[in-house]
Scaffold this active site. Sequence first.
Site, PDB file in Angstrom:
ATOM      1  N   GLU A  32     -13.299   4.469   5.140  1.00  0.00           N
ATOM      2  CA  GLU A  32     -13.006   3.581   6.298  1.00  0.00           C
ATOM      3  C   GLU A  32     -14.135   4.096   7.505  1.00  0.00           C
ATOM      4  O   GLU A  32     -14.482   3.507   8.418  1.00  0.00           O
ATOM      5  CB  GLU A  32     -11.626   4.282   6.927  1.00  0.00           C
ATOM      6  CG  GLU A  32     -10.781   3.569   5.855  1.00  0.00           C
ATOM      7  CD  GLU A  32      -9.334   3.866   6.079  1.00  0.00           C
ATOM      8  OE1 GLU A  32      -9.118   5.050   6.883  1.00  0.00           O
ATOM      9  OE2 GLU A  32      -8.128   3.482   5.902  1.00  0.00           O
ATOM     10  N   ARG A  79      -8.687  -0.780   8.091  1.00  0.00           N
ATOM     11  CA  ARG A  79      -9.724  -0.134   7.513  1.00  0.00           C
ATOM     12  C   ARG A  79     -10.137   1.119   8.297  1.00  0.00           C
ATOM     13  O   ARG A  79     -11.256   1.379   8.772  1.00  0.00           O
ATOM     14  CB  ARG A  79     -10.917  -0.811   7.008  1.00  0.00           C
ATOM     15  CG  ARG A  79     -11.761  -0.203   6.053  1.00  0.00           C
ATOM     16  CD  ARG A  79     -12.847  -1.010   5.379  1.00  0.00           C
ATOM     17  NE  ARG A  79     -13.564  -0.235   4.437  1.00  0.00           N
ATOM     18  CZ  ARG A  79     -13.744  -0.744   3.202  1.00  0.00           C
ATOM     19  NH1 ARG A  79     -13.650  -2.060   2.958  1.00  0.00           N
ATOM     20  NH2 ARG A  79     -14.273  -0.094   2.242  1.00  0.00           N
ATOM     21  N   CYS A  80      -9.091   1.779   8.731  1.00  0.00           N
ATOM     22  CA  CYS A  80      -9.409   2.936   9.611  1.00  0.00           C
ATOM     23  C   CYS A  80      -8.098   3.958   9.565  1.00  0.00           C
ATOM     24  O   CYS A  80      -7.089   3.201   9.153  1.00  0.00           O
ATOM     25  CB  CYS A  80      -9.710   2.548  11.250  1.00  0.00           C
ATOM     26  SG  CYS A  80      -8.321   2.023  12.112  1.00  0.00           S
ATOM     27  N   GLN A  90       0.951  -1.262   0.023  1.00  0.00           N
ATOM     28  CA  GLN A  90       0.023   0.063   0.113  1.00  0.00           C
ATOM     29  C   GLN A  90       0.712   1.183  -0.091  1.00  0.00           C
ATOM     30  O   GLN A  90       0.245   2.287   0.032  1.00  0.00           O
ATOM     31  CB  GLN A  90      -0.860   0.096   1.221  1.00  0.00           C
ATOM     32  CG  GLN A  90      -2.144  -1.161   1.206  1.00  0.00           C
ATOM     33  CD  GLN A  90      -2.697  -1.034   2.401  1.00  0.00           C
ATOM     34  OE1 GLN A  90      -2.893  -2.221   2.877  1.00  0.00           O
ATOM     35  NE2 GLN A  90      -3.537  -0.133   2.756  1.00  0.00           N
TER      36      GLN A  90
END
Lengths: 158, 801
Positions: free
Chosen positions: B753, B383-384, B236
């Site tokens: 997110e 996912r945050c 990523q």
Amino acid sequence: MAKQHISFTLNGQKVETLVEPRELLIHVLREQLGQTGSHIGCDTSHCGACTVDLNGKSVKACTILAVQANDGEVLTVEGLAKDGELHPVQEGFMQEHGLQCGFCTPGMLLRAYRFLQENPNPTEEEIRWGMSGNLCRCTGYQNIIKAVQYAAKKMQSA
Amino acid sequence: MSSTADTVEREKNLQGIGCSRKRKEDPRFIQGKGNYVDDIKMPGMLFADMVRSPHAHARIKSINKEKALALPGVHAVITAEDLKPLNLHWMPTLAGDVQAVLADEKVVFQQQEVALVVADDRYIAADATELVEVEYEELPPIVDPHKAMDPDAPIIREDLVGKMEGAHSKRLHDNHIFTWEVGQKDETDRVFETAEVTVKQEMTYQRVHPSPLETCGCVASFDKIKGTLTVYITSQAPHVVRTVVSQLSGIPESKVRIISPDIGGGFGNKVGVYPGYVATIVASIVLGRPVKWVEDRIEHLSTTAFARDYHMTGELAADKDGRIKALRVNVLADHGAFDACADPSKFPAGLFHICTGSYDIPTAYARVDGVYTNKAPGGVAYRCSFRVTEAVYLIERMVDVLAQKLNIDKAEIRFRNFIKPEQFPYTSAFGWEYDSGNYHAALKKVLEAVDYEGLRKEQAEKRARGELMGIGIVTFTEIVGAGPSKTCDILGIGMFDSCEIRVHPTGSALARMGTITQGQGHQTTYAQIIASELGIPSEDIQIEEGDTDTAPYGLGTYGSRTTPVGGAATAKAARKIRAKARKIAAHLLEVSEDDLEWDVDRFRVKGSPDQAKTMKEIAWAAYNNVPEGMEPGLEAVEYYDPPNFTYPFGAYVCVVDIDKYTGVTKIRRFYALDDCGTRINPMIIDGQIHGGLTEGFAVAMGQELIYDEGGNILGNSFMDYFLPTAVETPHWETDYTVTPSPHHPLGAKGVAESPHVGSIPTFTAAVVDAFAHLGVTHMNMPHNAFNVWKKIHELGLDKRS
């Protein structure tokens, strides 16, 4: 390990190859035959990323030995579109935003392809159950269901 | 003169911001033409597989490679001993710690990397891992973080003995990593001492795993003649990987090329550099051949970055009307055996101090202590934005606990404490400057949509009949878009992001970014931004990311930073081009720049709109007819350092029915309203929200990485680790409001997110609410049938009359 000769039909074309008896179909498809559309997502046949169609059934190619495909007919995502025209399930996934990272998509498409032949006019509940052997981490399935509904409608009207 | 209809038509042709444009990525994915790491095939490529520890804590007495090396087709077995001369047996983590690349004298978690086997194919490599003989002497493991700092606790990190000055603070024990404090401790204590009402709640946010459908892997290819290293990798943050690889290997950064091809989901799991990558790179350098290493699912769940494992105690002080006066939080954070959290360097607990949430809380204090245990390292932002999920969970739970204590409705208590629209920009007790928000409007809209009053009435009737129905409400605020380089860096590099745009002579364009898509649809949405800014149809704009040889340096995609940072860079780069285009248009039309106005896809002369030059005409002129003194060409680069974070928010309601004999929780309804500011592609936003809600559902209702007392990981395959199928996954209802960010060039805030962050406490709130009338204030996740049934049984609700 002594290799075995196998031949089968892959996306309409006859293929022949030598495989070890222990080799999984998914590895032969991806690494020997260059069909990398089908993916490997787990080791326990839960995720369905490797789903292909073998002799008219959805199978998880990570749980099938390549020798089991001998004399069989295999369809992968690479063989879904015909003469440059997308299959309705492919079109449905694109139109309804049924994919994000794309990793589960080939397996989903192949499952949807077979499912809609098993059940051409499914309810939402039937789609949820019919597609439940395939995991998706991105979409939450809602648009995948819509994509299958889109394809069902299109195939019915064809 | 251009008519309104003409303008509308031209705008439509652009498929710009606000358009639910179909995705540019899809044609290749639906035809099996994606290009993921495991699809990469290079001439002479070898395969690697990892020998892993069966023990959670043990000393390595010996490693015997002989049998493995004797197997035909095996090229190498690499251990820490082989890496030592290269000084590569340990590597730095993003959190200021070090991590063993291959176990150095001892193993500290089960499945830890011990040796890398390289062979002709993956079958031989797997066979050979079985032939590597490792002799261990078992040591007692620490599994419970609460026992990590016991006086007689075994020392996990012998390499750190005597080093009591940690990366973030003094270490209080050999198994202690850091203490991190924020806020006003004394003032907060004083408020608590005199408060009319106080509440306190302990809660555990269990260890979970992002588990994207594609596991981690890489293909490393070292060219001995050119001295260049190319690595295809599931990353990523490819540019950061390049810097790290260069620093570790000593190969100049200009000779390291990192390519993130298509990525099969990331969710925060693919930010860091894992031992397998480093060992594979070494193998390629040593052998001079390309080497592929791709983990299987068990390896992925057992060793790559987990998330959460926060053991939190929250306290609120309030008046008797429920107006919150202070928040106090203590956290014990289990980081596993190495501190490999992926947070901005200065924040060992990430952005956890967003935990005052959407509420105007005047005073607050938080303390986080990180400890080592004999578990896999991690603590990533699943996912945050960094630790924001934990923060939102804590405050949303606490507000409910307070509401129950005071017998105030859970929606009403939120209205009483919200930061008011006129208070923005609002500075929180922890010092964050919230950019914009309208929390009242969002919650009001949701309550009306679900007929909240009707639901409460129904619940009262059901309670009277002994049935279990719960209504969960959450009003969360996220903090995303890290971040301003004055506060945020990764390994010393400011957390800016970048975009480079080239407009070609015939009017189409190529743009490259420092971010990298993992399913978010960057190739679609970035083009929409440029289309709206430059008047070039998005169909004619090609987006490329992930190749460090071509893309400008960026910090990557995680923490919802693509739109807030990369999107801003894109808008600003496009505006530089438009500024130049304006000059060229003025030159072509022989008027002053000031006489021109922008009209969708062209500059026209004010008051004389038929005199105009389209962007296409201007692009051509940029290469053959520019004003005197101007350099030809039409391109721009922007490195955007955001002035602030963005603060997306939302209001969620979940309704559950619980079977009191089985504990099965049925999600009857889930209504999610998100406000992410300006909406670039509503179709993609909805898709991201569906996905985030589903991942939130998984965490709240079933996910947990469990370890037994011996440190054996019990939930490391899809047999045990819960990933919902289409059957379990609820139907989602989505809604939105639009409160643009005042400091973002497009007003956009980031979205993907929020649904994960916001939904998790909503599920807990709904489940707990079903038992609230019986005095239950909190239940730990996961709310699977067994855990819920245990509560039912404890309360005696399952007795058949």
